[in-house]
Design a protein around this motif. Structure first.
Motif, mmCIF file in Angstrom:
data_model
loop_
_atom_site.group_PDB
_atom_site.id
_atom_site.type_symbol
_atom_site.label_atom_id
_atom_site.label_comp_id
_atom_site.label_asym_id
_atom_site.label_seq_id
_atom_site.Cartn_x
_atom_site.Cartn_y
_atom_site.Cartn_z
ATOM 1 N N ALA A 168 0.833 -1.211 0.000
ATOM 2 C CA ALA A 168 0.000 0.000 0.000
ATOM 3 C C ALA A 168 0.862 1.253 0.000
ATOM 4 C CB ALA A 168 -0.925 -0.005 1.224
ATOM 5 N N ARG A 169 1.983 1.217 0.721
ATOM 6 C CA ARG A 169 2.863 2.387 0.746
ATOM 7 C C ARG A 169 3.510 2.594 -0.620
ATOM 8 N NH1 ARG A 169 5.647 5.114 4.960
ATOM 9 N NH2 ARG A 169 4.009 4.264 6.304
ATOM 10 N N VAL A 170 3.933 1.505 -1.260
ATOM 11 C CA VAL A 170 4.499 1.601 -2.608
ATOM 12 C C VAL A 170 3.456 2.174 -3.564
ATOM 13 C CG1 VAL A 170 5.326 0.266 -4.586
ATOM 14 C CG2 VAL A 170 6.185 -0.247 -2.291
ATOM 15 N N ALA A 171 2.230 1.658 -3.499
ATOM 16 C CA ALA A 171 1.170 2.135 -4.392
ATOM 17 C C ALA A 171 0.885 3.613 -4.169
ATOM 18 C CB ALA A 171 -0.100 1.313 -4.157
ATOM 19 N N ALA A 172 0.898 4.054 -2.916
ATOM 20 C CA ALA A 172 0.646 5.467 -2.614
ATOM 21 C C ALA A 172 1.743 6.348 -3.196
ATOM 22 C CB ALA A 172 0.546 5.671 -1.109
ATOM 23 N N ALA A 173 2.992 5.891 -3.096
ATOM 24 C CA ALA A 173 4.102 6.671 -3.636
ATOM 25 C C ALA A 173 4.030 6.758 -5.162
ATOM 26 C CB ALA A 173 5.438 6.063 -3.204
ATOM 27 N N ALA A 176 1.406 9.133 -6.222
ATOM 28 C CA ALA A 176 1.774 10.517 -5.947
ATOM 29 C C ALA A 176 2.824 11.052 -6.920
ATOM 30 C CB ALA A 176 2.287 10.653 -4.514
ATOM 31 N N GLY A 177 3.052 10.332 -8.024
ATOM 32 C CA GLY A 177 3.972 10.807 -9.051
ATOM 33 C C GLY A 177 5.293 10.088 -9.105
ATOM 34 N N GLY A 178 5.476 9.067 -8.268
ATOM 35 C CA GLY A 178 6.727 8.311 -8.287
ATOM 36 C C GLY A 178 6.739 7.257 -9.378
ATOM 37 N N ARG A 179 7.877 6.611 -9.517
ATOM 38 C CA ARG A 179 7.981 5.504 -10.474
ATOM 39 C C ARG A 179 8.766 4.364 -9.826
ATOM 40 N NH1 ARG A 179 13.028 5.226 -12.934
ATOM 41 N NH2 ARG A 179 14.337 7.096 -12.728
ATOM 42 N N LEU A 180 8.489 3.163 -10.262
ATOM 43 C CA LEU A 180 9.169 1.986 -9.747
ATOM 44 C C LEU A 180 10.483 1.802 -10.501
ATOM 45 C CD1 LEU A 180 9.027 -0.542 -7.912
ATOM 46 C CD2 LEU A 180 7.945 -1.730 -9.840
ATOM 47 N N VAL A 181 11.579 1.834 -9.761
ATOM 48 C CA VAL A 181 12.894 1.615 -10.369
ATOM 49 C C VAL A 181 13.197 0.125 -10.425
ATOM 50 C CG1 VAL A 181 15.387 2.038 -10.133
ATOM 51 C CG2 VAL A 181 13.742 3.853 -9.596
ATOM 52 N N SER A 182 12.903 -0.592 -9.329
ATOM 53 C CA SER A 182 13.162 -2.026 -9.296
ATOM 54 C C SER A 182 12.338 -2.684 -8.190
ATOM 55 C CB SER A 182 14.651 -2.306 -9.040
ATOM 56 O OG SER A 182 14.883 -3.695 -8.874
ATOM 57 N N ASP A 183 11.790 -3.855 -8.512
ATOM 58 C CA ASP A 183 11.162 -4.685 -7.490
ATOM 59 C C ASP A 183 11.819 -6.058 -7.462
ATOM 60 O OD1 ASP A 183 10.230 -5.764 -9.846
ATOM 61 O OD2 ASP A 183 8.104 -5.589 -9.352
ATOM 62 N N SER A 184 13.052 -6.127 -7.923
ATOM 63 C CA SER A 184 13.770 -7.396 -8.018
ATOM 64 C C SER A 184 13.954 -8.066 -6.661
ATOM 65 C CB SER A 184 15.143 -7.188 -8.663
ATOM 66 O OG SER A 184 15.020 -6.692 -9.975
ATOM 67 N N TYR A 185 14.025 -7.258 -5.597
ATOM 68 C CA TYR A 185 14.271 -7.805 -4.261
ATOM 69 C C TYR A 185 13.008 -7.796 -3.388
ATOM 70 C CZ TYR A 185 19.195 -7.513 -5.501
ATOM 71 O OH TYR A 185 20.414 -7.673 -6.116
ATOM 72 N N VAL A 191 12.712 -0.352 -4.887
ATOM 73 C CA VAL A 191 13.398 0.906 -5.156
ATOM 74 C C VAL A 191 12.454 1.803 -5.959
ATOM 75 C CG1 VAL A 191 15.411 2.027 -6.150
ATOM 76 C CG2 VAL A 191 15.626 -0.289 -5.220
ATOM 77 N N LEU A 192 12.178 2.993 -5.439
ATOM 78 C CA LEU A 192 11.287 3.947 -6.090
ATOM 79 C C LEU A 192 12.062 5.223 -6.379
ATOM 80 C CD1 LEU A 192 8.234 3.565 -3.658
ATOM 81 C CD2 LEU A 192 8.674 2.287 -5.757
ATOM 82 N N ALA A 193 11.500 6.065 -7.227
ATOM 83 C CA ALA A 193 12.114 7.357 -7.521
ATOM 84 C C ALA A 193 11.031 8.397 -7.724
ATOM 85 C CB ALA A 193 12.992 7.269 -8.771
ATOM 86 N N ASP A 194 11.374 9.649 -7.402
ATOM 87 C CA ASP A 194 10.429 10.737 -7.647
ATOM 88 C C ASP A 194 10.519 11.187 -9.101
ATOM 89 O OD1 ASP A 194 12.651 12.427 -7.921
ATOM 90 O OD2 ASP A 194 12.393 13.367 -5.960
ATOM 91 N N ALA A 195 9.810 12.237 -9.446
ATOM 92 C CA ALA A 195 9.729 12.681 -10.841
ATOM 93 C C ALA A 195 11.074 13.131 -11.387
ATOM 94 C CB ALA A 195 8.717 13.815 -10.965
ATOM 95 N N GLU A 196 12.026 13.478 -10.500
ATOM 96 C CA GLU A 196 13.346 13.919 -10.959
ATOM 97 C C GLU A 196 14.415 12.845 -10.784
ATOM 98 O OE1 GLU A 196 14.409 17.680 -9.325
ATOM 99 O OE2 GLU A 196 12.691 18.710 -10.234
ATOM 100 N N GLY A 197 13.992 11.643 -10.414
ATOM 101 C CA GLY A 197 14.934 10.533 -10.335
ATOM 102 C C GLY A 197 15.587 10.315 -8.986
ATOM 103 N N ASN A 198 15.204 11.081 -7.957
ATOM 104 C CA ASN A 198 15.759 10.870 -6.612
ATOM 105 C C ASN A 198 15.159 9.605 -6.013
ATOM 106 O OD1 ASN A 198 17.243 13.472 -6.421
ATOM 107 N ND2 ASN A 198 15.172 14.287 -6.666
ATOM 108 N N GLU A 199 16.015 8.706 -5.550
ATOM 109 C CA GLU A 199 15.573 7.375 -5.169
ATOM 110 C C GLU A 199 15.316 7.215 -3.673
ATOM 111 O OE1 GLU A 199 18.296 4.524 -6.746
ATOM 112 O OE2 GLU A 199 17.903 5.092 -8.830
ATOM 113 N N ALA A 200 14.473 6.258 -3.344
ATOM 114 C CA ALA A 200 14.192 5.847 -1.976
ATOM 115 C C ALA A 200 13.757 4.395 -2.013
ATOM 116 C CB ALA A 200 13.105 6.714 -1.351
ATOM 117 N N CYS A 201 13.878 3.716 -0.866
ATOM 118 C CA CYS A 201 13.485 2.318 -0.790
ATOM 119 C C CYS A 201 12.415 2.116 0.273
ATOM 120 C CB CYS A 201 14.685 1.432 -0.464
ATOM 121 S SG CYS A 201 15.950 1.378 -1.745
ATOM 122 N N ILE A 202 11.438 1.300 -0.047
ATOM 123 C CA ILE A 202 10.483 0.783 0.934
ATOM 124 C C ILE A 202 10.932 -0.619 1.291
ATOM 125 C CG2 ILE A 202 8.102 0.084 1.345
ATOM 126 C CD1 ILE A 202 8.345 3.068 1.140
ATOM 127 N N ALA A 203 11.136 -0.878 2.593
ATOM 128 C CA ALA A 203 11.724 -2.151 3.022
ATOM 129 C C ALA A 203 10.863 -2.820 4.076
ATOM 130 C CB ALA A 203 13.121 -1.906 3.575
#
Length: 209
Positions: A168-173, A176-185, A191-203
């Motif tokens: 749910a947190r991933v879906a909310a992000a 809100a304009g984010g994109r999924l960089v990787s769900d391999s793990y 790994v998510l990123a905002d509209a300018e490519g700044n990354e963050a992880c939900i763990a």
């Protein structure tokens, strides 16, 4: 000293439904109608907590709720805290617990960790992690890089959330304009990123034990 049990074993126990694993911690948040109600709950926690247990107990008191965190996955103490909350008619809200870490990608950790330790005034665990001894600020960790990545940000946030709240947190992000960089793990982390490519992880703790 009490030996740490795996998160999976903790969650399989009866009476810990209020609690969620976040990295090495387990936390529960209990909603309160007033500061006085929260104070009464904290006083009861103090009464039921032994001296040895208190060294890994953290309590955050706010008017709207009390967050209780255990540095060890102590099933017995978690049950007693939940029982005290129930006696006071307090409801647990698992969506309100999380741990935020700032993570820095580095080539040689030993060259930079002393700087950040001095700058933040934090304590140190191992060779790659700093913590606020007063538990007011986020943790600060190092992540090893294989080579320089000049076109990618080297500081990102790691947000540990309850395993049953992660999607749910991933879906909310993403909504809100984010994109999924990787769900391999996933479900260990996304790994998510905002509209300018700044990354963050939900763990989550899943996949770590």
């Amino acid at each position: 000293m009490m030996e740490q049990i795996p998160a999976r074993e903790f969650h399989a126990a009866d009476g810990v439904e209020d609690w969620r694993s976040l990295y090495h911690l387990v936390s529960a948040h209990f909603r309160t109608a007033s500061l006085a109600e929260g104070v009464a709950f904290v006083e009861e926690i103090g009464r039921i907590t032994g001296e040895a247990e208190a060294q890994y107990l953290a309590v955050d008191l706010r008017a709207a709720g009390v967050t209780v965190s255990l540095g060890r996955r102590d099933v017995a103490l978690a049950r007693r805290v939940s029982s005290a909350a129930k006696e006071l008619h307090l409801r647990a809200d698992p969506t309100a617990v999380q741990v935020v870490n700032v993570t820095l990608d580095v080539l040689v950790g030993g060259n930079v960790l002393p700087f950040w330790k001095a700058l933040l005034g934090y304590g140190q665990i191992g060779d790659d992690y700093l913590f606020d001894s007063l538990r007011r600020g986020p943790g600060f960790g190092l992540q090893q890089m294989d080579s320089e990545r000049p076109q990618r940000n080297r500081i990102h946030l790691d947000v540990a959330v309850p395993h049953d709240q992660a999607e749910a947190r991933v879906a909310a992000a993403l909504a809100a304009g984010g994109r999924l960089v990787s769900d391999s793990y996933a479900p260990k982390w996304w790994v998510l990123a905002d509209a300018e490519g700044n990354e963050a992880c939900i763990a989550t703790w899943l996949g770590r034990e």
